[in-house]
Design an enzyme around this catalytic site. Structure first.
Site, mmCIF file in Angstrom:
data_model
loop_
_atom_site.group_PDB
_atom_site.id
_atom_site.type_symbol
_atom_site.label_atom_id
_atom_site.label_comp_id
_atom_site.label_asym_id
_atom_site.label_seq_id
_atom_site.Cartn_x
_atom_site.Cartn_y
_atom_site.Cartn_z
ATOM 1 N N GLU A 1 0.874 -1.170 0.000
ATOM 2 C CA GLU A 1 0.000 0.000 0.000
ATOM 3 C C GLU A 1 0.905 1.211 0.000
ATOM 4 O O GLU A 1 1.516 1.536 1.026
ATOM 5 C CB GLU A 1 -0.932 -0.033 1.216
ATOM 6 C CG GLU A 1 -1.988 1.042 1.229
ATOM 7 C CD GLU A 1 -1.588 2.219 2.087
ATOM 8 O OE1 GLU A 1 -1.144 3.243 1.498
ATOM 9 O OE2 GLU A 1 -1.684 2.129 3.311
ATOM 10 N N CYS B 1 -1.373 8.856 3.252
ATOM 11 C CA CYS B 1 -1.254 8.172 1.965
ATOM 12 C C CYS B 1 -2.472 8.432 1.093
ATOM 13 O O CYS B 1 -2.425 8.237 -0.120
ATOM 14 C CB CYS B 1 -1.058 6.676 2.180
ATOM 15 S SG CYS B 1 -2.367 5.895 3.150
#
Length: 693
Positions: A255, A294
């Protein structure tokens, strides 16, 4: 100055040597030192595989889920202890709430997910597949826990949530974990793990912690392990190509930070509520966690005609953002996680500004409150404008991991889609629109390049969790640059830590293994009516064959009168030309209702209530004169912590709590030719004989 400890092989251990000094991101003062020298990573992984793994696999999903709930409750009682440490990472109170309370909330969410699983250590996946003409050879997928360890290499921005959202999933699946937090904020992760270990809730070996570097940990992974990584795309690609990962075919879930986008729909104009909503959302994602998310919005994609208005509105809102010491109630944006991070972000902004002009903010020290801006890792929000989004591609290739975003213009929704795709894969994109056509066009055309798409407008804004918030029951990940992985996602996430196995054999053998009755297997017919048995007494495969009933026209007419269902096929024999029916046909729901009348035992007993129908199919028309009967079979027992509250008869009596389990019954309605006319799975709550269970 204290030294952080790793938790390895059942003990808290300080690494050798002086170690790295960790600094307060707000004032630059030393917090602790950290070193992982001397840790035997291979031994840690082996300890997890040989101690934690067997202990977790011996537990059922229900037990593992209750374990997560106990852990969530335990950490909830201590969460206020983590906030002072979180402030030292530069996080505000709101940022810390997202990290700390959000992480604990994920534990609660996965604890509740246990209700989707059986009271077994394994999971029956999907439907039975018939593999032979006469039904004596069938197939069925099951999923069993992997016999390795989950190795979590986490990012610095969410030291609590990032850890808890991962371990919640692997622990529910029955797999132990070794957690390696990012060193810069590892002091917060260490505090939480110390409480987890002190609780005694997890079995030995279920969780270990590495504080400091873990460069060689991948040297010892095996094909039963799962590695997860959160961080930069470049570091992720390097780890993913590790020889041992490739040689052992180790699942690697990545990720990575991505260039997420938010689009202002063509239907939204300045002055509207949705325009204000767009500005608010972009501002929040630029400043929350000082832009160190993120999922933060890096590209602000707006209609060409509204660029100036968006720039002005965002600049005005950014101007009002108070920056400073996170412990101050007035502060709305804290600092970056450290000076190294600050320097890197400034360097990236300098590169971006060669092709996009800075329209708000400065790389000089910002005006802050509560502390010295030069001592901490503070910076001003930076808003850039890229006037040529299809030419100046650096906006789609280079990320400044801080409070930095770029405005890009478009003319059509098709152009907005194309610009969003230039990022080569993101974790999330969002669009603010009230137009279903625009929303559909964007979502369906851009969906291949984004892991999650938020469609935001006034209708859902009040309850929306926002652009940047992954949810436990939805997957968190994205294609391409975003890593190509998936985290959380409810049941989907749990399956990442399990091995799917295709079973092939007779219905009896598959039933015995899965503890789910497979149609066609030999059943156990008992002299006692199944509704007279307590939950513990019922066995998968117990079966009742009922008396028969011959359907009449009066049955059809009476059911139509009671139900109000006067569909022509049931009531008008003259209207059947051109249909598949040869005469008046019985209602499907009459067949199911009559089946219940045949198999239900009317007297009060252990069966407390009908819980619902999972599936139902009517497979053959039933006409007047046909005779039907029922085969009722215990298909599956689901032993969860269910309790029914029985109201008290009067004020002097206490409310009774009755423990029960859920029984899934296979209902097969058969005609006089022994052909199935209807099949359903119904659920009942059945009282337990031993109320202490």
């Amino acid at each position: 100055m204290s030294k952080l400890q790793s938790f390895a092989l059942g003990s808290w251990i300080e690494g050798d040597g002086e170690g790295q000094i960790l600094l307060n991101a707000v004032n630059g003062e030393p917090i602790a030192s950290v070193s992982s020298k001397g840790l035997d990573f291979s031994a840690m992984l082996n300890y997890a595989r040989t101690q934690g793994g067997p202990a977790l696999r011996a537990m059922s999903f229900q037990e593992r889920g209750r374990m997560l709930k106990a852990l969530a409750l335990y950490l909830s009682e201590r969460k206020l202890n983590y906030y002072p440490l979180s402030y030292k990472t530069g996080a505000t109170k709101t940022d810390s709430w997202i990290d700390i309370d959000g992480g604990i909330g994920t534990l609660f969410a996965y604890s509740s997910l246990r209700r989707k699983f059986p009271n077994q250590s394994f999971y029956v996946d999907g439907e039975m597949a018939g593999l032979s003409k006469n039904g004596s050879f069938i197939g069925q997928h099951i999923m069993v826990p992997k016999e390795g360890v989950a190795i979590h290499i986490n990012a610095f921005n969410f030291p609590v949530w990032g850890m808890l959202e991962k371990i919640a999933v692997n622990l529910l699946a029955g797999v132990p974990a070794v957690v390696k937090p990012a060193t810069i904020t590892t002091f917060l992760a260490e505090a939480v793990v110390k409480d987890i270990i002190a609780s005694g809730i997890l079995p030995a070996g279920a969780l270990q912690l590495i504080c400091g570097s873990a460069h060689s940990i991948l040297d010892s992974v095996t094909n039963q392990d799962v590695v997860t990584f959160t961080g930069s795309a470049s570091t992720g690609r390097m780890l993913k190509s590790h020889p041992q990962i490739l040689n052992e075919s180790v699942p690697f879930n990545m990720e990575a930070d991505s260039l997420n986008a938010c689009i202002l729909g063509l239907d939204v104009a300045p002055g509207s509520a949705n325009f204000d909503l767009f500005i608010k959302e972009v501002h929040r994602e630029m400043t929350a966690k000082c832009g160190q998310k993120c999922t933060a919005i890096r590209r602000i994609i707006v209609p060409q005609q509204w660029i100036a208005e968006v720039q002005a509105a965002l600049s005005q809102r950014l101007q009002k953002t108070i920056i400073g010491n996170p412990e101050s109630e007035a502060v709305r944006m804290g600092s970056l996680a450290g000076i190294t991070q600050l320097n890197e972000v400034k360097e990236r902004v300098a590169q971006l500004s060669e092709f996009s002009k800075i329209v708000y903010g400065t790389l000089d020290f910002p005006e802050i409150i509560g502390t010295d801006s030069k001592a901490g890792a503070f910076m001003s929000p930076i808003l850039l404008l890229n006037e040529f989004p299809f030419k100046n591609l650096i906006s789609h290739e280079l990320e400044a991991f801080g409070p930095v975003s770029t405005i890009l213009g478009y003319n059509t929704t098709e152009e907005a889609v194309a610009i969003s795709k230039l990022g080569k894969g993101s974790l999330v994109s969002s669009i603010v629109t009230n137009d279903p056509k625009i929303a559909s066009e964007y979502a369906l055309q851009a969906g291949s390049h984004h892991g999650r798409i938020l469609i935001l407008n006034e209708r859902c804004a009040k309850e929306s969790t926002g652009h940047g918030s992954p949810m436990p029951l939805l997957m968190h990940g994205g294609p391409g640059r975003a890593g190509g992985g998936e985290e959380m996602g409810g049941i989907r996430g749990v399956k990442h830590y399990m091995q799917r196995v295709a079973l092939q054999g007779s219905p009896e053998m598959v039933t015995a293994i899965t503890q789910v009755y497979q149609q066609g297997a030999l059943a156990n017919q008992t002299p006692i009516h199944l509704f007279r048995k307590y939950f513990e007494e019922l066995q998968v495969g117990d079966q009742l064959i009922t008396a028969n009933h011959t359907v009449s026209e009066a049955d059809i007419t009476n059911f139509a009168n009671v139900s109000g269902d006067n569909f022509y096929a049931h009531m008008d024999a003259t209207s059947l030309e051109g249909t598949l029916f040869t005469g008046r046909v019985a209602h499907g729901y009459f067949i199911l209702s009559k089946a219940a009348g045949l198999f239900v035992d009317a007297k009060k007993g252990p069966v407390l209530l009908n819980y619902g129908i999972d599936e139902c199919r009517f497979t053959k028309p039933v006409y007047p004169g046909m005779t039907i009967g029922v085969k009722l079979t215990v298909k599956e027992k689901v032993d969860q912590d269910n309790t029914i509250k029985i109201p008290a008869k009067n004020e002097s009596e206490l409310q009774e709590e009755v423990k029960c389990g859920i029984v899934r019954w296979l209902v097969e309605v058969i005609d006089q030719s022994n052909e199935t006319v209807a099949i359903a799975t119904i659920l009942t709550m059945v009282k337990k004989q031993q109320q202490g269970n």
